[in-house]
Design a protein around this motif. Structure first.
Motif, mmCIF file in Angstrom:
data_model
loop_
_atom_site.group_PDB
_atom_site.id
_atom_site.type_symbol
_atom_site.label_atom_id
_atom_site.label_comp_id
_atom_site.label_asym_id
_atom_site.label_seq_id
_atom_site.Cartn_x
_atom_site.Cartn_y
_atom_site.Cartn_z
ATOM 1 N N PRO A 230 0.771 -1.304 0.168
ATOM 2 C CA PRO A 230 -0.042 0.075 0.026
ATOM 3 C C PRO A 230 0.797 1.240 0.066
ATOM 4 O O PRO A 230 1.780 1.372 0.628
ATOM 5 N N GLN A 231 0.265 2.300 -0.702
ATOM 6 C CA GLN A 231 1.000 3.625 -0.696
ATOM 7 C C GLN A 231 2.325 3.478 -1.355
ATOM 8 O O GLN A 231 3.196 4.140 -0.926
ATOM 9 N N THR A 232 2.743 2.560 -2.320
ATOM 10 C CA THR A 232 3.890 2.390 -2.882
ATOM 11 C C THR A 232 3.869 2.369 -4.346
ATOM 12 O O THR A 232 2.870 1.447 -4.652
ATOM 13 N N ALA A 233 4.535 3.271 -5.080
ATOM 14 C CA ALA A 233 4.270 3.000 -6.577
ATOM 15 C C ALA A 233 4.997 1.736 -7.023
ATOM 16 O O ALA A 233 5.695 1.232 -6.573
ATOM 17 N N LEU A 234 4.472 1.306 -8.255
ATOM 18 C CA LEU A 234 5.136 0.139 -8.606
ATOM 19 C C LEU A 234 5.004 0.115 -10.204
ATOM 20 O O LEU A 234 4.416 0.990 -10.961
ATOM 21 N N PHE A 235 5.726 -0.928 -10.796
ATOM 22 C CA PHE A 235 5.523 -1.082 -12.131
ATOM 23 C C PHE A 235 5.832 -2.713 -12.392
ATOM 24 O O PHE A 235 6.155 -3.578 -11.826
ATOM 25 N N LEU A 236 4.990 -3.070 -13.751
ATOM 26 C CA LEU A 236 5.134 -4.376 -14.205
ATOM 27 C C LEU A 236 5.867 -4.402 -15.686
ATOM 28 O O LEU A 236 5.458 -3.260 -16.357
ATOM 29 N N GLU A 237 6.678 -5.158 -15.785
ATOM 30 C CA GLU A 237 7.796 -5.171 -17.071
ATOM 31 C C GLU A 237 7.960 -6.304 -17.623
ATOM 32 O O GLU A 237 8.185 -7.460 -17.051
ATOM 33 N N VAL A 238 7.944 -6.361 -19.259
ATOM 34 C CA VAL A 238 8.172 -7.615 -19.742
ATOM 35 C C VAL A 238 9.482 -6.929 -20.650
ATOM 36 O O VAL A 238 9.456 -6.102 -21.160
ATOM 37 N N GLY A 239 10.494 -7.834 -20.669
ATOM 38 C CA GLY A 239 11.691 -7.566 -21.535
ATOM 39 C C GLY A 239 11.872 -8.685 -22.704
ATOM 40 O O GLY A 239 11.521 -9.602 -22.431
ATOM 41 N N TRP A 240 12.509 -8.128 -23.663
ATOM 42 C CA TRP A 240 12.638 -9.194 -24.793
ATOM 43 C C TRP A 240 14.041 -8.844 -25.483
ATOM 44 O O TRP A 240 13.942 -7.850 -26.317
ATOM 45 N N LEU A 241 14.902 -9.879 -25.658
ATOM 46 C CA LEU A 241 16.081 -9.821 -26.298
ATOM 47 C C LEU A 241 15.857 -10.273 -27.620
ATOM 48 O O LEU A 241 15.896 -11.420 -27.621
ATOM 49 N N ILE A 242 15.520 -9.440 -28.329
ATOM 50 C CA ILE A 242 14.921 -10.274 -29.787
ATOM 51 C C ILE A 242 16.001 -10.545 -30.631
ATOM 52 O O ILE A 242 15.970 -11.585 -31.322
ATOM 53 N N GLU A 243 17.206 -10.076 -30.500
ATOM 54 C CA GLU A 243 18.573 -10.634 -30.882
ATOM 55 C C GLU A 243 19.695 -9.907 -30.339
ATOM 56 O O GLU A 243 19.512 -8.985 -29.430
ATOM 57 N N PRO A 244 20.905 -10.551 -30.234
ATOM 58 C CA PRO A 244 21.888 -9.989 -29.761
ATOM 59 C C PRO A 244 22.092 -8.521 -29.816
ATOM 60 O O PRO A 244 22.151 -7.968 -30.827
ATOM 61 N N GLY A 245 22.084 -7.667 -28.683
ATOM 62 C CA GLY A 245 22.272 -6.375 -28.998
ATOM 63 C C GLY A 245 21.072 -5.440 -29.430
ATOM 64 O O GLY A 245 21.237 -4.178 -29.335
ATOM 65 N N LEU A 246 19.890 -6.262 -29.260
ATOM 66 C CA LEU A 246 18.717 -5.331 -29.556
ATOM 67 C C LEU A 246 17.637 -5.865 -28.474
ATOM 68 O O LEU A 246 17.278 -6.945 -28.447
ATOM 69 N N ARG A 247 17.055 -4.951 -27.787
ATOM 70 C CA ARG A 247 16.065 -5.306 -26.771
ATOM 71 C C ARG A 247 14.686 -4.365 -26.556
ATOM 72 O O ARG A 247 15.032 -3.352 -27.001
ATOM 73 N N GLY A 257 -1.241 5.726 -5.164
ATOM 74 C CA GLY A 257 -2.596 5.298 -4.903
ATOM 75 C C GLY A 257 -3.104 4.151 -5.530
ATOM 76 O O GLY A 257 -4.238 3.661 -5.142
ATOM 77 N N GLY A 258 -2.039 3.294 -6.233
ATOM 78 C CA GLY A 258 -2.482 2.163 -6.956
ATOM 79 C C GLY A 258 -3.164 2.384 -8.274
ATOM 80 O O GLY A 258 -3.534 1.254 -8.881
ATOM 81 N N ALA A 259 -3.335 3.630 -8.852
ATOM 82 C CA ALA A 259 -3.879 3.897 -10.073
ATOM 83 C C ALA A 259 -3.026 3.671 -11.154
ATOM 84 O O ALA A 259 -1.768 4.057 -11.168
ATOM 85 N N TRP A 260 -3.342 3.271 -12.478
ATOM 86 C CA TRP A 260 -2.596 2.931 -13.512
ATOM 87 C C TRP A 260 -2.279 4.460 -14.191
ATOM 88 O O TRP A 260 -3.250 5.099 -14.565
ATOM 89 N N THR A 261 -0.958 4.701 -14.449
ATOM 90 C CA THR A 261 -0.762 6.102 -14.911
ATOM 91 C C THR A 261 -0.377 6.192 -16.249
ATOM 92 O O THR A 261 -0.449 7.219 -16.974
ATOM 93 N N SER A 262 0.684 5.150 -16.720
ATOM 94 C CA SER A 262 1.029 5.247 -17.996
ATOM 95 C C SER A 262 1.739 3.951 -18.447
ATOM 96 O O SER A 262 1.639 2.885 -17.739
ATOM 97 N N LEU A 263 2.198 3.728 -20.000
ATOM 98 C CA LEU A 263 2.660 2.779 -20.353
ATOM 99 C C LEU A 263 3.539 3.146 -21.309
ATOM 100 O O LEU A 263 3.707 3.971 -22.167
#
Length: 272
Positions: A230-247, A257-263
């Motif tokens: 509670p009362q802590t900002a957070l993020f959810l992330e996916v990463g993808w190394l598409i090829e060596p050196g490109l991500r 407050g737990g509200a979605w703010t951006s993507l």
């Protein structure tokens, strides 16, 4: 500029792949072959989605969805990358999101779900290729694959549909000890930098701020907290190394407050 509805159609087609469920610490719990089709109907006024799961030695499972509009919890980028999920965290309720990346004839999606106890309960990695294309041979992501200096471009979308933000990023990841990482992020031309320390535990990197990065098959990674506080900002992330050196990384942000703010979608290349 294309509309959000038009961007959905970047995902049109038949996608073959698999749904792999992991424990919060990265153990494989289940893997099921899948075929997902997305087809526009009625001159593009309707999107029909059919999800077929093909579990071994069991009857196929099929779910059909039809969309005529997009919900408040979903946003699409120009290239078809997207996220859908909770728009508000609340105590005693399930919370989570799906984050989807697309590159040519390949898609990579990650679902992160937190239970009513606020603990991370489920991670599902979905790896797909369009029907008729070959899935390239790739290896599980390693910590060594993340080391170096990455320069990228970030695009941020907002749920209230205010104008997008576009800016440059610079991420430096150094291994300072056999089990320790130092990560430094600079956004735009601003001089301030965000620095964090992570501890390596096999395929898992645990950061001091209470978040973790889990290395997964096919160059994928999952990042976020193990529990929602509670009362802590957070993020959810996916990463993808598409090829060596490109991500690519796709990050869904929530405020204190737990509200979605951006993507935010980041496409970054590692310095030679």
């Amino acid at each position: 500029m294309t509309s959000q509805w038009e961007r959905l159609f970047r995902n049109e087609g038949v996608w073959q792949g698999s749904f792999t469920q992991f424990s919060p610490t990265g153990e494989v719990l289940e893997e099921v072959a899948s075929v997902v089709s997305l087809e526009g109907l009625n001159q593009g006024d309707v999107m029909r989605q059919v999800v077929r799961k093909l579990p071994a030695q069991k009857a196929p499972e099929e779910q059909i969805y039809e969309y005529r509009s997009l919900g408040k919890g979903v946003l699409f980028f120009e290239n078809g990358a997207f996220s859908q999920g909770s728009i508000q965290w609340g105590p005693l309720s399930e919370f989570g999101a799906e984050l989807g990346l697309i590159w040519g004839d390949r898609r990579l999606r990650l679902v992160q779900i937190f239970g009513k106890d606020n603990q991370l309960s489920k991670l599902v990695l979905i790896r797909e290729t369009r029907l008729g294309s070959e899935r390239p041979a790739t290896s599980p992501l390693r910590v060594a694959d993340l080391l170096g200096t990455w320069h990228g471009e970030a695009i941020t979308l907002y749920p209230d549909l205010r104008p997008d933000d576009t800016y440059q990023t610079c991420l430096t990841v150094k291994q300072t000890d056999c089990d320790r990482l130092q990560q430094t992020l600079q956004i735009g031309k601003r001089p301030q930098q965000v620095q964090s320390i992570g501890f390596i535990q096999g395929s898992l990197i645990q950061f001091e701020q209470g978040t973790q990065v889990l290395c997964l098959p096919d160059g994928a990674s999952a990042a976020g907290p193990l529990s929602v506080q509670p009362q802590t900002a957070l993020f959810l992330e996916v990463g993808w190394l598409i090829e060596p050196g490109l991500r690519q990384r796709l990050i869904r942000y929530y405020d204190k407050g737990g509200a979605w703010t951006s993507l935010t979608l980041v496409t970054e290349r590692r310095d030679a």
